[in-house]
Scaffold this motif. Structure first.
Motif, short mmCIF file in Angstrom:
data_model
loop_
_atom_site.label_atom_id
_atom_site.label_comp_id
_atom_site.label_asym_id
_atom_site.label_seq_id
_atom_site.Cartn_x
_atom_site.Cartn_y
_atom_site.Cartn_z
N LEU A 47 0.82 -1.21 0.00
CA LEU A 47 0.00 0.00 0.00
C LEU A 47 0.85 1.26 0.00
O LEU A 47 0.54 2.23 -0.68
CB LEU A 47 -0.93 0.02 1.22
N ALA A 50 2.74 1.36 -3.69
CA ALA A 50 1.98 1.20 -4.94
C ALA A 50 1.79 2.50 -5.71
O ALA A 50 1.82 2.49 -6.95
CB ALA A 50 0.63 0.55 -4.66
N SER A 51 1.62 3.60 -5.03
CA SER A 51 1.36 4.86 -5.73
C SER A 51 2.61 5.69 -5.98
O SER A 51 2.55 6.74 -6.61
CB SER A 51 0.35 5.69 -4.95
N ARG A 52 3.75 5.22 -5.52
CA ARG A 52 4.99 5.97 -5.72
C ARG A 52 5.51 5.80 -7.13
O ARG A 52 5.51 4.72 -7.67
CB ARG A 52 6.07 5.50 -4.74
N LYS A 53 5.99 6.91 -7.67
CA LYS A 53 6.63 6.85 -8.99
C LYS A 53 8.09 6.43 -8.86
O LYS A 53 8.63 5.74 -9.70
CB LYS A 53 6.51 8.20 -9.68
N GLU A 81 2.71 -4.81 -8.72
CA GLU A 81 1.59 -4.86 -9.68
C GLU A 81 0.36 -5.48 -9.02
O GLU A 81 -0.75 -5.02 -9.21
CB GLU A 81 1.99 -5.63 -10.94
N LYS A 84 -1.12 -2.94 -6.61
CA LYS A 84 -1.88 -1.90 -7.32
C LYS A 84 -3.26 -2.40 -7.72
O LYS A 84 -4.24 -1.65 -7.65
CB LYS A 84 -1.12 -1.44 -8.56
N ARG A 85 -3.34 -3.66 -8.13
CA ARG A 85 -4.64 -4.23 -8.52
C ARG A 85 -5.59 -4.33 -7.33
O ARG A 85 -6.81 -4.23 -7.50
CB ARG A 85 -4.46 -5.61 -9.15
N ILE A 87 -5.78 -2.29 -4.78
CA ILE A 87 -6.20 -0.99 -4.26
C ILE A 87 -7.45 -0.54 -5.00
O ILE A 87 -7.48 -0.44 -6.22
CB ILE A 87 -5.08 0.06 -4.42
N LYS A 89 -9.85 2.30 -5.96
CA LYS A 89 -9.89 3.76 -6.05
C LYS A 89 -11.35 4.20 -5.94
O LYS A 89 -12.22 3.65 -6.61
CB LYS A 89 -9.29 4.23 -7.36
N ARG A 122 -8.53 11.65 -18.56
CA ARG A 122 -7.12 11.30 -18.37
C ARG A 122 -6.26 11.89 -19.50
O ARG A 122 -5.17 12.41 -19.26
CB ARG A 122 -6.95 9.79 -18.31
N GLU A 127 -2.61 12.35 -18.06
CA GLU A 127 -2.31 11.28 -17.09
C GLU A 127 -1.99 9.99 -17.79
O GLU A 127 -2.59 9.56 -18.69
CB GLU A 127 -3.49 11.06 -16.13
#
Length: 127
Positions: A47, A50-53, A81, A84-85, A87, A89, A122, A127
């Motif tokens: 968690l 997952a959102s970090r670049k 991966e 991310k799936r 999570i 949104k 997007r 995005e």
């Protein structure tokens, strides 16, 4: 797949094991057993990352010294991966108006309005 060291800090009464990540300070969790702590650590790390670049560099076990007596290190692996799936949104409903003839054509073509609007937004937002 990424791997980070976690510090396992057992409670003195044995009721839980607290888990922290020196390289990912926002990933904090615990478990009542070591098995539960490992499972929770995997979720917390996923968690947090997952959102970090850009991911933080993973320290080696040798470079980290536990602060408390009884603490120990465990390497935790996570499939980003997969994280991310998992999570979900949040989504919101939007009411929009389009020309009636366009609505009919889109319905006949089986077009998903939400998907089209999402993709267009997007693209518009780069995005």
């Amino acid at each position: 797949m990424v791997i980070y060291p976690a510090i396992f800090d057992p409670e003195p009464d044995g009721s839980a094991i607290n888990v922290t990540f020196p390289d990912v300070p926002e990933a904090i969790t615990y478990g009542r057993t070591e098995e539960e702590a490992v499972y929770s650590a995997n979720e917390a790390l996923g968690l947090a990352l997952a959102s970090r670049k850009v991911l933080p560099k993973s320290s080696t076990i040798q470079s980290i010294k536990p602060e408390e007596k009884g603490d120990y290190m465990v390497m935790i692996a996570v499939d980003l991966e997969d994280a991310k799936r998992k999570i979900k949104k949040p989504t919101v409903k939007k009411n929009t108006t389009i020309p009636a003839d366009l609505d009919e054509k889109a319905k006949k073509a089986g077009i998903n309005f939400s998907e089209v609007l999402t993709n267009a937004l997007r693209e518009k937002l780069n995005e």
